[in-house]
Each structure stands twice: as C-alpha cells, then as structure tokens.
Scaffold this active site. Structure first.
Site, mmCIF file in Angstrom:
data_model
loop_
_atom_site.group_PDB
_atom_site.id
_atom_site.type_symbol
_atom_site.label_atom_id
_atom_site.label_comp_id
_atom_site.label_asym_id
_atom_site.label_seq_id
_atom_site.Cartn_x
_atom_site.Cartn_y
_atom_site.Cartn_z
ATOM 1 N N ARG A 107 1.095 -0.842 -0.240
ATOM 2 C CA ARG A 107 -0.515 0.296 -0.075
ATOM 3 C C ARG A 107 0.900 1.087 -0.311
ATOM 4 O O ARG A 107 0.340 2.244 -0.305
ATOM 5 C CB ARG A 107 -1.228 0.130 1.029
ATOM 6 N N GLU A 110 1.405 1.311 -3.449
ATOM 7 C CA GLU A 110 0.446 2.271 -4.368
ATOM 8 C C GLU A 110 0.799 3.758 -3.931
ATOM 9 O O GLU A 110 0.342 4.186 -5.392
ATOM 10 C CB GLU A 110 -0.527 1.191 -3.729
ATOM 11 N N SER A 133 14.752 15.093 3.111
ATOM 12 C CA SER A 133 15.920 14.190 2.902
ATOM 13 C C SER A 133 15.536 12.718 3.679
ATOM 14 O O SER A 133 14.670 12.822 5.252
ATOM 15 C CB SER A 133 17.096 14.742 4.016
#
Length: 166
Positions: A107, A110, A133
């Site tokens: 997820r 995604e 960073s």
C-alpha cells in the site's frame, strides 16, 4: 588423508558454522520480542529512542550506539555477537522484491505510485529543486480514533536538501 581420517574430517566440517549475519540478528530480535511479550514501544523506552527509530534499528535499517545496542541486547537476551552487529552500519533497504508483496507494505508502494508525482510537484513548488532527506528524517505513527473506524496517522518530516549547481 588416510582412510581412517575421513570420519574425523567430515565431523569437523559438520561442526563448522557460518558467521552470524544481520538478518540472523533481526530474526533473533523478532522471536525474542514475541517470546517475551514485548512491544516495540517498550523496547524503545529501554533503548531511549522513538518507537519508529528503534523498530527500524532492530529490523536492521539503522546503526545503534554501543549503549543502545547493549540496552536492547539485555532486554531481549541477545548474545554478545548480536549486540556487536547491532552497532554496525547496516546495508539499508530490506524489501526482498522491487515490488513489495506484503499487502501493508504494498500500500505504501501504491501510495508512491499514485501520489509520488503529486509529492514531487508540491515539494518543488514550495521549496524549489531538491529532495526530502531520509537521513535527517523523523516519523511518528499513531492511532487516530474515528467513528467510521480507526485510522493510521503517519507524519514524516525530512530535511529539505536543495540541489546545487556547480
């Protein structure tokens, strides 16, 4: 080698064990945490760092100081060589495949696939040509109560690093 020496040589070879790896330490940490019924939050309090950083360190993604490693080792019952490995600079990046297969980790993949370009555009619009960073970074993960079902709240904060011209 004489005919009678063969069993002794085979026995010696069978007793040879490979050196412990950082992955072995991670497996020891996870198993010990489960056996002892410890939470990552409890371990983090003993180590003296956030639950997020401590979890990442004990899963092999951060280098612990000697006092941090010793505190974790004592709590988890780790052998001396495991405590030493916790203090080494790790090889970062723990995913076994380019596209993660674990549903929860997928997820996040995604999320970056869908919103990555949005993150990039909005960061560049706000800050200019640079990056966030992951070295000078902090994260907070918390449960957010919601009448429709609790939510996962993750706050990530990384130092902005401007690209330089030369």
């Amino acid at each position: 080698m004489k005919k009678n020496d063969a069993p002794e040589a085979l026995l010696a070879a069978a007793n040879f064990s490979r050196p412990m790896t950082r992955t072995d330490v991670t497996e020891m940490v996870v198993m010990s945490r489960i056996k002892k019924g410890l939470t990552w939050t409890r371990i983090a309090k003993v180590v003296g760092q956030s639950k997020e950083w401590t979890t990442a360190a004990l899963l092999g993604q951060m280098q612990m100081t000697k006092p941090q490693a010793e505190a974790a080792g004592k709590l988890l019952g780790l052998p001396e060589y495991a405590v030493l490995l916790l203090q080494q600079v790790p090889y970062k990046g723990s995913l076994l495949t380019a596209v993660p297969t674990d549903p929860l980790i997928y997820r996040f993949y995604e999320l970056v696939n869908i919103y990555g370009t949005t993150f990039k555009e909005l960061i560049h619009e706000e800050f200019g040509d640079g990056i966030m960073s992951a070295i000078d970074f902090k994260m907070d993960l918390a449960r957010e109560p919601d009448p429709k079902g609790d939510r996962v709240s993750i706050t990530m904060s990384g130092k902005y690093l401007q690209y330089k011209t030369y």
